[in-house]
Design an enzyme around this catalytic site. Structure first.
Site, PDB file in Angstrom:
ATOM      1  N   HIS A  83       0.671  -1.127   0.066  1.00  0.00           N
ATOM      2  CA  HIS A  83       0.035  -0.038   0.060  1.00  0.00           C
ATOM      3  C   HIS A  83       0.846   1.343  -0.057  1.00  0.00           C
ATOM      4  O   HIS A  83       1.968   1.218   0.633  1.00  0.00           O
ATOM      5  CB  HIS A  83      -0.866   0.152   1.329  1.00  0.00           C
ATOM      6  CG  HIS A  83      -2.225   0.770   1.140  1.00  0.00           C
ATOM      7  ND1 HIS A  83      -1.926   2.320   1.352  1.00  0.00           N
ATOM      8  CD2 HIS A  83      -3.427   0.689   0.632  1.00  0.00           C
ATOM      9  CE1 HIS A  83      -3.183   2.972   1.016  1.00  0.00           C
ATOM     10  NE2 HIS A  83      -3.999   2.010   0.733  1.00  0.00           N
ATOM     11  N   ASP A 105      -8.097  -5.270   0.336  1.00  0.00           N
ATOM     12  CA  ASP A 105      -8.533  -6.340  -0.801  1.00  0.00           C
ATOM     13  C   ASP A 105      -8.281  -7.688  -0.439  1.00  0.00           C
ATOM     14  O   ASP A 105      -8.715  -8.538  -1.339  1.00  0.00           O
ATOM     15  CB  ASP A 105      -7.892  -5.908  -2.156  1.00  0.00           C
ATOM     16  CG  ASP A 105      -8.460  -4.558  -2.554  1.00  0.00           C
ATOM     17  OD1 ASP A 105      -9.730  -4.158  -2.222  1.00  0.00           O
ATOM     18  OD2 ASP A 105      -7.723  -3.635  -3.274  1.00  0.00           O
TER      19      ASP A 105
HETATM   20  N1  ACO Z   1       4.015  -7.931  -4.918  1.00  0.00           N
HETATM   21  C1  ACO Z   1       5.656  -7.728  -4.858  1.00  0.00           C
HETATM   22  N2  ACO Z   1       6.234  -6.694  -4.767  1.00  0.00           N
HETATM   23  C2  ACO Z   1       5.526  -5.545  -4.690  1.00  0.00           C
HETATM   24  C3  ACO Z   1       4.240  -5.422  -3.809  1.00  0.00           C
HETATM   25  C4  ACO Z   1       3.457  -6.618  -4.273  1.00  0.00           C
HETATM   26  N3  ACO Z   1       2.300  -6.658  -4.327  1.00  0.00           N
HETATM   27  N4  ACO Z   1       3.815  -4.271  -3.796  1.00  0.00           N
HETATM   28  C5  ACO Z   1       4.924  -3.495  -4.115  1.00  0.00           C
HETATM   29  N5  ACO Z   1       6.027  -4.128  -4.443  1.00  0.00           N
HETATM   30  C6  ACO Z   1       7.499  -3.519  -4.274  1.00  0.00           C
HETATM   31  C7  ACO Z   1       7.579  -2.870  -5.661  1.00  0.00           C
HETATM   32  O1  ACO Z   1       8.229  -4.002  -6.641  1.00  0.00           O
HETATM   33  C8  ACO Z   1       8.690  -2.011  -5.043  1.00  0.00           C
HETATM   34  O2  ACO Z   1      10.017  -2.840  -5.133  1.00  0.00           O
HETATM   35  P1  ACO Z   1      11.470  -2.069  -5.455  1.00  0.00           P
HETATM   36  O3  ACO Z   1      11.466  -1.153  -4.275  1.00  0.00           O
HETATM   37  O4  ACO Z   1      12.244  -3.168  -5.165  1.00  0.00           O
HETATM   38  O5  ACO Z   1      11.347  -1.426  -6.659  1.00  0.00           O
HETATM   39  C9  ACO Z   1       8.164  -1.837  -3.970  1.00  0.00           C
HETATM   40  O6  ACO Z   1       7.659  -2.832  -3.269  1.00  0.00           O
HETATM   41  C10 ACO Z   1       7.373  -0.560  -3.558  1.00  0.00           C
HETATM   42  O7  ACO Z   1       6.250  -0.662  -4.541  1.00  0.00           O
HETATM   43  P2  ACO Z   1       5.831   0.630  -5.297  1.00  0.00           P
HETATM   44  O8  ACO Z   1       5.180  -0.061  -6.669  1.00  0.00           O
HETATM   45  O9  ACO Z   1       6.795   1.677  -5.493  1.00  0.00           O
HETATM   46  O10 ACO Z   1       4.585   1.086  -4.438  1.00  0.00           O
HETATM   47  P3  ACO Z   1       3.558   2.067  -4.773  1.00  0.00           P
HETATM   48  O11 ACO Z   1       3.063   2.910  -3.269  1.00  0.00           O
HETATM   49  O12 ACO Z   1       3.763   2.939  -5.931  1.00  0.00           O
HETATM   50  O13 ACO Z   1       2.343   1.094  -5.070  1.00  0.00           O
HETATM   51  C11 ACO Z   1       0.460  -0.375  -4.800  1.00  0.00           C
HETATM   52  C12 ACO Z   1       1.361   0.607  -4.061  1.00  0.00           C
HETATM   53  C13 ACO Z   1       0.038  -0.178  -6.084  1.00  0.00           C
HETATM   54  C14 ACO Z   1      -0.776  -0.702  -3.903  1.00  0.00           C
HETATM   55  C15 ACO Z   1       1.399  -1.977  -4.898  1.00  0.00           C
HETATM   56  O14 ACO Z   1       1.716  -2.077  -3.761  1.00  0.00           O
HETATM   57  C16 ACO Z   1       0.708  -2.959  -5.468  1.00  0.00           C
HETATM   58  O15 ACO Z   1       0.662  -2.813  -6.790  1.00  0.00           O
HETATM   59  N6  ACO Z   1       0.156  -4.040  -4.802  1.00  0.00           N
HETATM   60  C17 ACO Z   1      -0.548  -5.041  -5.470  1.00  0.00           C
HETATM   61  C18 ACO Z   1      -2.028  -4.509  -6.018  1.00  0.00           C
HETATM   62  C19 ACO Z   1      -2.858  -4.079  -4.628  1.00  0.00           C
HETATM   63  O16 ACO Z   1      -3.175  -4.766  -3.976  1.00  0.00           O
HETATM   64  N7  ACO Z   1      -3.551  -3.010  -5.034  1.00  0.00           N
HETATM   65  C20 ACO Z   1      -4.761  -2.762  -3.955  1.00  0.00           C
HETATM   66  C21 ACO Z   1      -4.083  -1.559  -2.927  1.00  0.00           C
HETATM   67  S1  ACO Z   1      -5.386  -1.223  -1.802  1.00  0.00           S
HETATM   68  C22 ACO Z   1      -6.462  -0.291  -2.580  1.00  0.00           C
HETATM   69  O17 ACO Z   1      -6.155   0.600  -3.643  1.00  0.00           O
HETATM   70  C23 ACO Z   1      -7.742  -0.189  -2.144  1.00  0.00           C
END
Ligand code: ACO
Length: 427
Positions: free
Chosen positions: A316, A373
């Site tokens: 998140h 979620d």
């Molecule tokens: N699985 C694996 N790795 C992940 C995940 C994941 N679910 N989420 C983040 N990471 C990693 C990224 O690859 C990144 O790694 P790095 O630093 O080595 O490059 C690091 O964690 C940070 O991730 P970002 O994408 O920069 O974080 P951001 O804040 O932009 O994204 C998000 C947040 C979109 C929720 C992301 O965690 C994600 O895609 N999660 C899966 C989808 C999801 O569950 N969405 C629902 C969110 S809650 C809602 O909106 C109601």
């Protein structure tokens, strides 16, 4: 009294500029950089708005490090354990919880406003029947702006108040229409005798003549435990401050567009799997994993930077600890597991996946925890809700948040059109 300021120094020419530091009632202070361009001739570059506050708001407070979520000052644990979804809607809209009479009147008002014009039901007939309910829902909400237009004055709080209750009341009806259309089943109207949440389940399940399906020769009824579970899911989604969909609503709203057009934009923004679409993706992913013996393979894929695979329902932007909404849903699915008949096979995979991820260096280092979620889908499946309706259910819960945020924005007379700048890198 001397103001606190932040001084930006440009080492290209040693120019310095001061900007005021503003304190909120809680949370990090902000630096007021609105005049940054005027003073320095430069823009601030923050794609994805990692560090940028776009508005002042007194609706929802999140402390992502502590895993805290509050609406109008009330903790989400307290709200979901003591109050129903409509009380939380009232709280968001009116800045205080309702007394008994106010709660009753609000409930009645929403029941009466839950009907939709037959023109809207005819609109559904023009959509392809395999269209995703999020697409038809977004389009039908946008189409609502073709009604209630002539006399709409968004500057008038009284008219906005009407808009607010209309949209909250009609969304479950539209969502049920979107579902029934996707199944090729004739649409039905709300049953005014039923509460907000029960009525939605009724509109999803009933035969076109309004009767409930027969099970073992008896008419199936909607169980209280089902209503309670869904009401909690609506409550947990009510608002979440400046997330992507709320920012979409505020951006469209800042242009002076019709409030329903702004809400429709929120629905579209929510659809993506990085946002509300994740609840549907979680179940597909758990099905794909299929067995706890395959978890290590999928954890390895999630960690592999060459692989676009991500664990859905994990991570998140704001929460760097356990999402408090996921905590409540995890407890709820354990409490209701037997009563609701939640799919034990998927629970086993989800629980194990969480355990493995939370003990893995990759997830620990990046503070990746289950989000709202991750568990909601397991409960929705037990309510016999199809996966394509998971995100529309998120929409039903979130509509109050979107419309409250929009009303707050419209009341702020200093508000300006949302118009970011860019770092141009073209020819
Ligand atoms: N699985 C694996 N790795 C992940 C995940 C994941 N679910 N989420 C983040 N990471 C990693 C990224 O690859 C990144 O790694 P790095 O630093 O080595 O490059 C690091 O964690 C940070 O991730 P970002 O994408 O920069 O974080 P951001 O804040 O932009 O994204 C998000 C947040 C979109 C929720 C992301 O965690 C994600 O895609 N999660 C899966 C989808 C999801 O569950 N969405 C629902 C969110 S809650 C809602 O909106 C109601």
């Amino acid at each position: 009294m001397k103001k606190d300021t932040w001084t930006f120094t440009n080492n290209r020419n040693n120019e310095s500029f001061d900007f005021d530091i503003l304190d909120g009632s809680r949370g990090p202070a902000v630096v007021d950089t609105a005049s940054f361009y005027k003073q320095s001739g430069m823009f601030l570059h923050d794609p994805g708005f990692n560090s940028t506050s776009g508005c002042a708001s007194d609706i929802t407070y999140i402390d992502g490090n502590k895993g805290e979520l509050r609406h109008r000052g009330y903790d989400i644990e307290e709200l979901t354990s003591k109050y129903k979804y409509l009380d939380i809607c009232y709280l968001l809209l009116n800045k205080r919880l309702p007394n008994k009479k106010e709660a009753f009147d609000f409930d009645m008002e929403l029941r009466h406003r839950s009907f939709i014009h037959t023109g809207i039901t005819e609109l559904f007939a023009s959509f392809r029947d395999n269209a995703h309910p999020m697409a038809t829902l977004s389009a039908s909400i946008s189409a609502l702006s073709t009604f209630y237009f002539e006399h709409l004055d968004i500057e008038s709080p009284a008219e906005m108040r009407l808009m607010e209750s209309r949209i909250i009341a009609k969304i479950p009806t539209l969502a049920a229409c979107a579902f029934r259309h996707s199944q090729g089943v004739p649409l039905i109207f709300p049953d005014i005798e039923r509460s907000f949440t029960e009525n939605f389940l009724y509109m999803m399940r009933a035969f076109p003549d309004g009767k409930m399906p027969l099970v073992d020769g008896k008419q199936k009824f909607i169980k209280d435990v089902e209503v309670r579970a869904l009401d909690t899911i609506f409550s947990l989604h009510a608002d979440h401050e400046q997330n992507a969909s709320t920012t979409a609503v505020r951006t469209v709203g800042s242009t002076g567009a019709h409030p329903y057009a702004a809400i429709s934009a929120g629905v579209s923004a929510l659809w993506g799997k990085a946002h509300g679409g994740a609840n549907e993706a979680v179940i597909h992913q758990l099905e794909m994993i299929g067995d706890i013996s395959n978890i290590d393979t999928y954890i390895a894929k999630a960690k592999d930077k060459q692989d676009p695979f991500r664990l859905m329902g994990f991570g998140h932007r704001v929460y760097k600890s356990y999402d408090p909404r996921a905590k409540i849903l995890k407890r709820l699915k354990d409490e209701l597991r037997d009563e609701l008949g939640i799919d034990g096979r998927l629970i086993k995979i989800a629980d194990k996946l969480e355990e493995v991820a939370l003990n893995d260096e990759y997830f620990i280092k990046r503070n990746l925890y289950p989000n709202v979620d991750f568990y909601s889908g397991l409960i929705l499946i037990a309510l016999k809700i199809k996966t394509n309706m998971f995100t529309p259910i998120f929409v039903i819960g979130r509509t109050v948040g979107w419309i409250t945020q929009l009303a707050e924005q419209l009341e702020d007379k200093s508000g300006r059109i949302v118009r970011p700048r860019q770092l141009y890198v073209g020819k």
